[in-house]
Design a protein around this motif. Structure first.
Motif, PDB file in Angstrom:
ATOM      1  N   ASP A 127      -2.347  12.278  21.932  1.00 34.12           N
ATOM      2  CA  ASP A 127      -3.413  12.315  22.940  1.00 34.12           C
ATOM      3  C   ASP A 127      -4.635  11.651  22.315  1.00 34.12           C
ATOM      4  OD1 ASP A 127      -5.482  12.829  24.640  1.00 34.12           O
ATOM      5  OD2 ASP A 127      -5.000  14.943  24.941  1.00 34.12           O
ATOM      6  N   THR A 128      -4.884  10.402  22.732  1.00 31.69           N
ATOM      7  CA  THR A 128      -5.943   9.633  22.068  1.00 31.69           C
ATOM      8  C   THR A 128      -7.296   9.727  22.784  1.00 31.69           C
ATOM      9  OG1 THR A 128      -5.059   7.691  23.190  1.00 31.69           O
ATOM     10  CG2 THR A 128      -4.449   7.988  20.886  1.00 31.69           C
ATOM     11  N   LYS A 129      -7.436  10.702  23.702  1.00 32.02           N
ATOM     12  CA  LYS A 129      -8.723  10.859  24.419  1.00 32.02           C
ATOM     13  C   LYS A 129      -9.881  10.951  23.434  1.00 32.02           C
ATOM     14  CE  LYS A 129      -8.559  14.416  27.222  1.00 32.02           C
ATOM     15  NZ  LYS A 129      -7.142  14.688  27.457  1.00 32.02           N
ATOM     16  N   LEU A 130      -9.770  11.858  22.474  1.00 38.47           N
ATOM     17  CA  LEU A 130     -10.844  12.041  21.498  1.00 38.47           C
ATOM     18  C   LEU A 130     -11.086  10.766  20.689  1.00 38.47           C
ATOM     19  CD1 LEU A 130     -12.877  13.654  19.809  1.00 38.47           C
ATOM     20  CD2 LEU A 130     -10.961  14.546  18.482  1.00 38.47           C
ATOM     21  N   ILE A 131     -10.003  10.145  20.235  1.00 34.62           N
ATOM     22  CA  ILE A 131     -10.110   8.903  19.448  1.00 34.62           C
ATOM     23  C   ILE A 131     -10.889   7.841  20.240  1.00 34.62           C
ATOM     24  CG2 ILE A 131      -8.778   6.992  18.432  1.00 34.62           C
ATOM     25  CD1 ILE A 131      -8.086   9.328  16.820  1.00 34.62           C
ATOM     26  N   LYS A 132     -10.554   7.715  21.526  1.00 29.39           N
ATOM     27  CA  LYS A 132     -11.232   6.705  22.347  1.00 29.39           C
ATOM     28  C   LYS A 132     -12.708   7.030  22.525  1.00 29.39           C
ATOM     29  CE  LYS A 132      -7.586   6.721  25.157  1.00 29.39           C
ATOM     30  NZ  LYS A 132      -6.617   6.470  26.246  1.00 29.39           N
ATOM     31  N   HIS A 133     -13.020   8.329  22.731  1.00 26.08           N
ATOM     32  CA  HIS A 133     -14.440   8.735  22.794  1.00 26.08           C
ATOM     33  C   HIS A 133     -15.156   8.357  21.508  1.00 26.08           C
ATOM     34  CE1 HIS A 133     -14.246  10.750  26.540  1.00 26.08           C
ATOM     35  NE2 HIS A 133     -13.610  11.829  26.135  1.00 26.08           N
ATOM     36  N   LEU A 134     -14.548   8.702  20.379  1.00 25.00           N
ATOM     37  CA  LEU A 134     -15.189   8.438  19.085  1.00 25.00           C
ATOM     38  C   LEU A 134     -15.425   6.946  18.906  1.00 25.00           C
ATOM     39  CD1 LEU A 134     -13.183  10.948  16.833  1.00 25.00           C
ATOM     40  CD2 LEU A 134     -15.523  11.222  17.660  1.00 25.00           C
ATOM     41  N   LEU A 135     -14.396   6.132  19.195  1.00 24.04           N
ATOM     42  CA  LEU A 135     -14.547   4.681  19.048  1.00 24.04           C
ATOM     43  C   LEU A 135     -15.657   4.149  19.955  1.00 24.04           C
ATOM     44  CD1 LEU A 135     -10.788   3.555  18.910  1.00 24.04           C
ATOM     45  CD2 LEU A 135     -12.416   3.589  17.005  1.00 24.04           C
ATOM     46  N   SER A 136     -15.751   4.721  21.167  1.00 23.10           N
ATOM     47  CA  SER A 136     -16.770   4.225  22.095  1.00 23.10           C
ATOM     48  C   SER A 136     -18.176   4.581  21.609  1.00 23.10           C
ATOM     49  CB  SER A 136     -16.516   4.750  23.506  1.00 23.10           C
ATOM     50  OG  SER A 136     -16.815   6.127  23.563  1.00 23.10           O
ATOM     51  N   PHE A 137     -18.301   5.608  20.768  1.00 25.33           N
ATOM     52  CA  PHE A 137     -19.599   5.962  20.175  1.00 25.33           C
ATOM     53  C   PHE A 137     -19.766   5.347  18.781  1.00 25.33           C
ATOM     54  CE2 PHE A 137     -19.146   9.663  23.133  1.00 25.33           C
ATOM     55  CZ  PHE A 137     -20.225   9.334  23.947  1.00 25.33           C
ATOM     56  N   ASP A 138     -18.942   4.329  18.476  1.00 23.36           N
ATOM     57  CA  ASP A 138     -19.018   3.626  17.189  1.00 23.36           C
ATOM     58  C   ASP A 138     -18.730   4.516  15.993  1.00 23.36           C
ATOM     59  OD1 ASP A 138     -19.446   1.108  18.227  1.00 23.36           O
ATOM     60  OD2 ASP A 138     -21.602   1.427  18.415  1.00 23.36           O
ATOM     61  N   LEU A 139     -17.963   5.566  16.224  1.00 27.20           N
ATOM     62  CA  LEU A 139     -17.478   6.357  15.096  1.00 27.20           C
ATOM     63  C   LEU A 139     -16.134   5.793  14.649  1.00 27.20           C
ATOM     64  CD1 LEU A 139     -18.808   9.519  16.635  1.00 27.20           C
ATOM     65  CD2 LEU A 139     -18.946   9.214  14.175  1.00 27.20           C
ATOM     66  N   ILE A 140     -15.824   5.957  13.381  1.00 29.55           N
ATOM     67  CA  ILE A 140     -14.597   5.394  12.813  1.00 29.55           C
ATOM     68  C   ILE A 140     -13.693   6.553  12.394  1.00 29.55           C
ATOM     69  CG2 ILE A 140     -13.655   3.857  11.049  1.00 29.55           C
ATOM     70  CD1 ILE A 140     -15.663   2.435  12.887  1.00 29.55           C
ATOM     71  N   PRO A 141     -12.627   6.825  13.156  1.00 27.55           N
ATOM     72  CA  PRO A 141     -11.734   7.930  12.782  1.00 27.55           C
ATOM     73  C   PRO A 141     -10.949   7.616  11.505  1.00 27.55           C
ATOM     74  CG  PRO A 141     -11.466   7.307  15.105  1.00 27.55           C
ATOM     75  CD  PRO A 141     -12.249   6.218  14.442  1.00 27.55           C
ATOM     76  N   VAL A 142     -10.874   8.616  10.635  1.00 23.56           N
ATOM     77  CA  VAL A 142     -10.100   8.514   9.400  1.00 23.56           C
ATOM     78  C   VAL A 142      -9.078   9.648   9.425  1.00 23.56           C
ATOM     79  CG1 VAL A 142     -10.184   8.599   6.876  1.00 23.56           C
ATOM     80  CG2 VAL A 142     -12.079   7.543   8.147  1.00 23.56           C
ATOM     81  N   LEU A 143      -7.817   9.300   9.647  1.00 23.79           N
ATOM     82  CA  LEU A 143      -6.791  10.330   9.825  1.00 23.79           C
ATOM     83  C   LEU A 143      -5.966  10.557   8.583  1.00 23.79           C
ATOM     84  CD1 LEU A 143      -6.921   9.275  13.121  1.00 23.79           C
ATOM     85  CD2 LEU A 143      -5.319  11.198  13.074  1.00 23.79           C
ATOM     86  N   SER A 144      -5.823  11.834   8.207  1.00 24.41           N
ATOM     87  CA  SER A 144      -4.897  12.176   7.130  1.00 24.41           C
ATOM     88  C   SER A 144      -3.553  12.582   7.730  1.00 24.41           C
ATOM     89  CB  SER A 144      -5.473  13.290   6.266  1.00 24.41           C
ATOM     90  OG  SER A 144      -5.556  14.493   6.990  1.00 24.41           O
ATOM     91  N   ALA A 145      -2.539  12.598   6.879  1.00 16.14           N
ATOM     92  CA  ALA A 145      -1.152  12.725   7.348  1.00 16.14           C
ATOM     93  C   ALA A 145      -0.714  14.176   7.568  1.00 16.14           C
ATOM     94  CB  ALA A 145      -0.234  12.013   6.365  1.00 16.14           C
ATOM     95  N   ILE A 146      -1.544  14.896   8.331  1.00 16.36           N
ATOM     96  CA  ILE A 146      -1.251  16.287   8.677  1.00 16.36           C
ATOM     97  C   ILE A 146      -1.317  16.388  10.197  1.00 16.36           C
ATOM     98  CG2 ILE A 146      -2.056  18.696   8.470  1.00 16.36           C
ATOM     99  CD1 ILE A 146      -1.307  17.741   5.751  1.00 16.36           C
ATOM    100  N   THR A 147      -0.342  17.039  10.804  1.00 15.58           N
ATOM    101  CA  THR A 147      -0.399  17.278  12.252  1.00 15.58           C
ATOM    102  C   THR A 147      -0.187  18.778  12.492  1.00 15.58           C
ATOM    103  OG1 THR A 147       1.966  16.898  12.562  1.00 15.58           O
ATOM    104  CG2 THR A 147       0.524  14.960  12.725  1.00 15.58           C
ATOM    105  N   HIS A 148       0.021  19.156  13.739  1.00 16.55           N
ATOM    106  CA  HIS A 148       0.245  20.586  14.052  1.00 16.55           C
ATOM    107  C   HIS A 148       1.227  20.691  15.213  1.00 16.55           C
ATOM    108  CE1 HIS A 148      -2.553  21.282  17.727  1.00 16.55           C
ATOM    109  NE2 HIS A 148      -2.181  20.035  17.681  1.00 16.55           N
TER     110      HIS A 148
END
Lengths: 266, 266
Positions: A127-148
């Motif tokens: 679900d990339t909703k949050l990722i897209k919001h962050l990118l639109s606010f010029d934030l750069i997501p840094v993801l580590s290899a942990i999920t849930h």
């Protein structure tokens, strides 16, 4: 929106100088971007200090409860937050995350078929909703290899798979390019010669190279994954060395570009 | 926007049952909310296993380089991500962060005056832009007690100070209430009687209670901090036990509410 997803692993993270140099290049990488990182030897090193010995089967870590705690601490804590702090120093407005944050990546604990991998997650939903919001606010997501699993359980998840799952999900709406940094300069014609980079591979070339045994063993799953991402809408996949990442944006030969079709078909 | 900032520490985090019960209450807590958490004994425990011994002066941890790595792993990794996963299971769309993520909290390494606290951060700047975006998208920020100096250095930072700094910054534009969960039912008239909660304290009552020596020693800095937050625009500060948090929203006597003025002045 054009989005680049860049994945680094142990061959960058384990070496402070290389990491520094990579983050500098990443900071200059143009456009919207996402960084995905794995773990490297640090998790094993801390685990051993804590008396948690790494158990590997077929190159995959068996993740018991203690190992999960160690990788959560090292990947999502130590590595992720140090990368974020270093990027902030380069004035990249990074935000560190796992797949649990914002429910970006839901996995299921890998079913036991012969081998019990323990707390390892196979990706189910993105679900990339949050990722897209962050990118639109010029934030750069840094993801580590942990999920849930959305039932309260964290799961150790392959970083290549996370990069690819994010890329194919975002590709539904956006132009997405995927960059895998690894320990070679690209796909090589002669694996002993780092200068023999094959600049472009498409499906036809891939078939030929496999038949001629130029591409074999470990490179096959890597390229199969790349073509799967392309089939799901990713624009191109680049593989090469982290230190050549920025060259790739300048039209210079810096690694191997994998595309679905021949250029002359465009 | 009405925002509640809730802070928990070791007396919740160190006990899995209490943490579970608290997160359930937090999930039901109405309105926009932010969770801030400290560390507890887990950091010391992991540190000791790694051969990193906790050194305390005046109840404050001395944070050398190895200790900083341990608290980063435990606070920002293990504790933060497990809280996020558990909240996601309760269908709270949590996102775990440190002060480095999105450059929310910039600190400076505490200057050496007699005692060298090491990598401890004193908060300099708060930028709640990201927090406000997240809240407006119904995401719930979960902050661990790590900040950065925007020059690439992570810093161990007091969780009470983080909660208070966020609250006073957000109070410039929003109605903010601050909830400190601690090991007592509130400010007590008789510190040996958990039923002797003083329901409401304002500046006048505080002065009287100090003169009568009802409030003394460790409670004074806590209440001074609370009044400082009120002076900077926070609406009210609640202190009490985590298990009574939800009662406070139902108008029940559940802890001590600290307000700036007497009710009859309104």
């Amino acid at each position: 929106m054009k989005i680049s997803i860049i994945k680094i692993g142990g061959n960058v993270i384990d070496f402070p100088d290389k990491l520094e140099e990579f983050l500098d290049q990443f900071s200059k990488f143009p456009g919207k971007k996402i960084l995905v990182h794995g773990g490297g030897i640090m998790a094993s090193r801390f685990g051993e200090s804590l008396g948690v010995m790494p158990e590997m089967i077929d190159g995959r870590r068996i993740t018991d409860k203690d190992t999960l705690d160690v990788v959560t601490m090292v990947y999502a804590g130590l590595i992720n937050k140090n990368i974020v702090a270093k990027l902030q120093a380069l004035r990249v407005n990074a935000i560190g995350m796992t797949g649990a944050d914002g429910n970006v990546i839901r996995s299921i604990k890998r079913p036991v078929k012969g081998i019990d991998y323990g707390y390892v997650g196979d990706i189910e939903d993105v679900d990339t909703k949050l990722i897209k919001h962050l990118l639109s606010f010029d934030l750069i997501p840094v993801l580590s290899a942990i999920t849930h699993d959305q039932q309260g359980q964290l799961l150790n998840t392959n970083a290549d798979s996370i990069a690819s799952a994010l890329a194919t999900n975002l590709a539904k709406e956006h132009e997405v390019n995927l960059y895998y940094c690894f320990n070679k300069s690209g796909v090589l014609l002669d694996e002993k010669n780092e200068n023999s980079i094959i600049p472009l591979i498409n499906e036809d070339i891939y078939e030929e190279l496999k038949q001629e045994n130029v591409i074999h063993s470990g490179m096959i799953p890597k390229l199969d994954n790349a073509f799967e991402a392309l089939q799901k809408g990713v624009n191109h996949v680049w593989i090469g060395k982290a230190e050549n990442l920025l060259l790739s944006t300048k039209g210079k030969l810096s690694g191997t570009i994998i595309e679905r079709h021949r250029y002359d078909l465009y």
